[in-house]
Scaffold this active site. Structure first.
Site, PDB file in Angstrom:
ATOM      1  CB  CYS A   1      -0.910   0.006   1.223  1.00 31.92           C
ATOM      2  SG  CYS A   1      -1.965   1.460   1.336  1.00 31.92           S
TER       3      CYS A   1
ATOM      4  CB  CYS B   1      -2.615   4.778   6.329  1.00 26.85           C
ATOM      5  SG  CYS B   1      -4.008   3.782   6.930  1.00 26.85           S
TER       6      CYS B   1
ATOM      7  CB  CYS C   1      -1.220  -1.864   7.697  1.00 29.24           C
ATOM      8  SG  CYS C   1      -2.704  -2.465   6.859  1.00 29.24           S
TER       9      CYS C   1
ATOM     10  CD  GLN D   1     -14.097 -12.324  15.290  1.00 29.75           C
ATOM     11  OE1 GLN D   1     -13.103 -11.824  14.747  1.00 29.75           O
ATOM     12  NE2 GLN D   1     -14.216 -12.406  16.599  1.00 29.75           N
TER      13      GLN D   1
ATOM     14  CE1 TYR E   1     -17.694  -8.640  28.578  1.00 30.75           C
ATOM     15  CE2 TYR E   1     -16.992 -10.899  28.937  1.00 30.75           C
ATOM     16  CZ  TYR E   1     -17.065  -9.589  29.360  1.00 30.75           C
ATOM     17  OH  TYR E   1     -16.509  -9.228  30.560  1.00 30.75           O
TER      18      TYR E   1
ATOM     19  CG  ASP F   1     -15.697 -13.257  21.763  1.00 34.71           C
ATOM     20  OD1 ASP F   1     -14.556 -12.743  21.750  1.00 34.71           O
ATOM     21  OD2 ASP F   1     -16.434 -13.307  20.772  1.00 34.71           O
TER      22      ASP F   1
ATOM     23  CB  CYS G   1      -9.265  -9.417  19.876  1.00 36.82           C
ATOM     24  SG  CYS G   1     -10.065  -8.222  20.970  1.00 36.82           S
TER      25      CYS G   1
END
Length: 402
Positions: free
Chosen positions: A83, A91, A94, A237, A266, A331, A358
């Site tokens: 990118c 940005c 990422c 997701q 959750y 979760d 996560c």
């Protein structure tokens, strides 16, 4: 030191949680490589590289933040970012586009292992594995839900790292966005607007400041042969293989049996509750979002009163659930479940808990709490469901110690 100052050469050390590597700047009078000096968290680099860095934040007494702006000695794992705006100062979406995809997963493995050992005292010898589809095998085009901001010139973009500044998308759009999400480049939008672009199982949808531009206010997603209604701007997701992958990992770890009591905490729109109910369990679910609970009830209405769902904060609603549970799925959001919830869950003495995380630091903190309450992880699996970024998903299975 002033932000913007150019420093170096700097020898880059190990990867750290957060999408950066750790370097040390020798203090006055210290030789380079002495192991002392000021800690600097450097983005856009790799362990073992020799770089020049530009300071981006010197507001902390114990560390600075910086970007690697010139690579003097490159790692063999370095690649050209796919990118054009995945560069220092642009940005912030990422973290690892400059890293070969297998090496990204090695870095994430190192981060998970370090967090588990340092925060929970757990030695983990697993690895973060790729979960690829034919469309996402190169680590691109996987994100099925995108939230864009619009700059003052009406161009859609994403925010810079740790900033409110909007960086316009390249002409071809965001390379990690699914090709099935609605295109937002080439159009002038209202300055300051927010765009939500979704590629769902039943087609694309686009919201502009919450108003429908394409599709509807709800979409249909699919996993393991079941359909799930989800608000277009709600949680699902974002990797196309994530829901089925995590569901399989949870079921493998829990091995639910007909007639068992299960909590889905959750619970969102009912992904895990549905899997547990299909296995014959009686399920109680908690979710703070009223809209998500209404959707979950519709999604799971086939199970009747075998699934009971309540809209409440987990910390509060847990006290109103039965005093015994055989199985629990946790979760939580990125911040983790926390000591109160973990203690409340384990007070039910479930035979197994599946924790979907996560954030490896939050997982490690909650595992440390679990150990103090007599539970230990019997398996921890890591999945690279967010290629090109520093994020990683883990599923830990806990059982009574001994």
């Amino acid at each position: 030191m002033t932000p913007g100052a150019l420093l170096g050469p700097v020898e880059v050390g190990p990867v750290a949680h957060g999408g950066h590597c750790v370097a040390r700047l020798p203090l006055e009078g210290e030789p380079e490589g002495s192991g002392g000096g000021r800690v600097v968290f450097v983005r856009h680099t790799l362990p073992g590289e020799r770089v020049m860095v530009r300071v981006t934040d010197d507001s902390h007494a114990s560390f600075w933040r910086a970007d690697a702006v010139q690579v003097l000695e490159a790692s063999p794992d370095r690649v050209v970012p796919p990118c054009p705006v995945a560069r220092p100062g642009l940005c912030g979406g990422c973290d690892f586009q400059h890293v070969d995809l297998p090496a990204q997963r090695r870095l994430k493995t190192a981060v998970v292992a370090e967090q588990l050992q340092r925060l929970a005292g757990v030695d983990w010898d697993g690895e973060v594995v790729g979960v690829d589809t034919p469309e996402t095998a190169d680590g691109l085009h996987w994100r099925t839900r995108m939230r864009y901001q619009v700059d003052d010139d009406g161009r859609a973009g994403l925010r810079a790292h740790r900033s409110h500044e909007v960086v316009p998308l390249p002409d071809g759009g965001c390379p990690i966005a699914s090709r099935a999400t609605p295109a937002v480049t080439g159009t002038r939008w209202s300055p300051g607007a927010e765009l939500v672009a979704v590629a769902a199982a039943d087609g694309p949808a686009l919201l502009v400041d919450g108003q429908v531009r394409q599709g509807g206010t709800e979409v249909v997603e699919a996993a393991a042969g079941r359909r799930f209604e989800v608000a277009t701007d709600g949680f699902w997701q974002v990797h196309p293989a994530a829901a089925a992958t995590l569901m399989d990992a949870v079921l493998d770890g829990l091995a639910p049996q007909p007639g068992e009591r299960a909590f889905d905490l959750y619970c969102g729109v009912g992904l895990f509750a549905g899997a547990l109910a299909a296995a014959g369990c009686r399920v109680w679910g908690l979710e703070a979002g009223h809209g998500a609970v209404l959707a979950a009830r519709r999604n799971l209405e086939e199970f009747g009163d075998r699934v009971r769902l309540r809209a409440d904060r987990v910390e509060r609603g847990l006290t109103k659930l039965p005093g015994r549970a055989d199985l629990v799925v946790l979760d939580p959001p990125r911040s983790g479940a926390g000591k109160q919830v973990v203690a409340g869950v384990l007070a039910r003495r479930p035979r197994a808990v599946a924790y979907v995380a996560c954030d490896p630091a939050a997982l490690a903190r909650d595992l440390a709490t679990a150990v103090r309450h007599g539970y230990a992880p019997t398996s921890i699996r890591g999945f690279d469901l967010f290629p090109m970024t520093q994020h990683v998903e883990c599923v830990a299975v806990l059982q009574p110690a001994g």
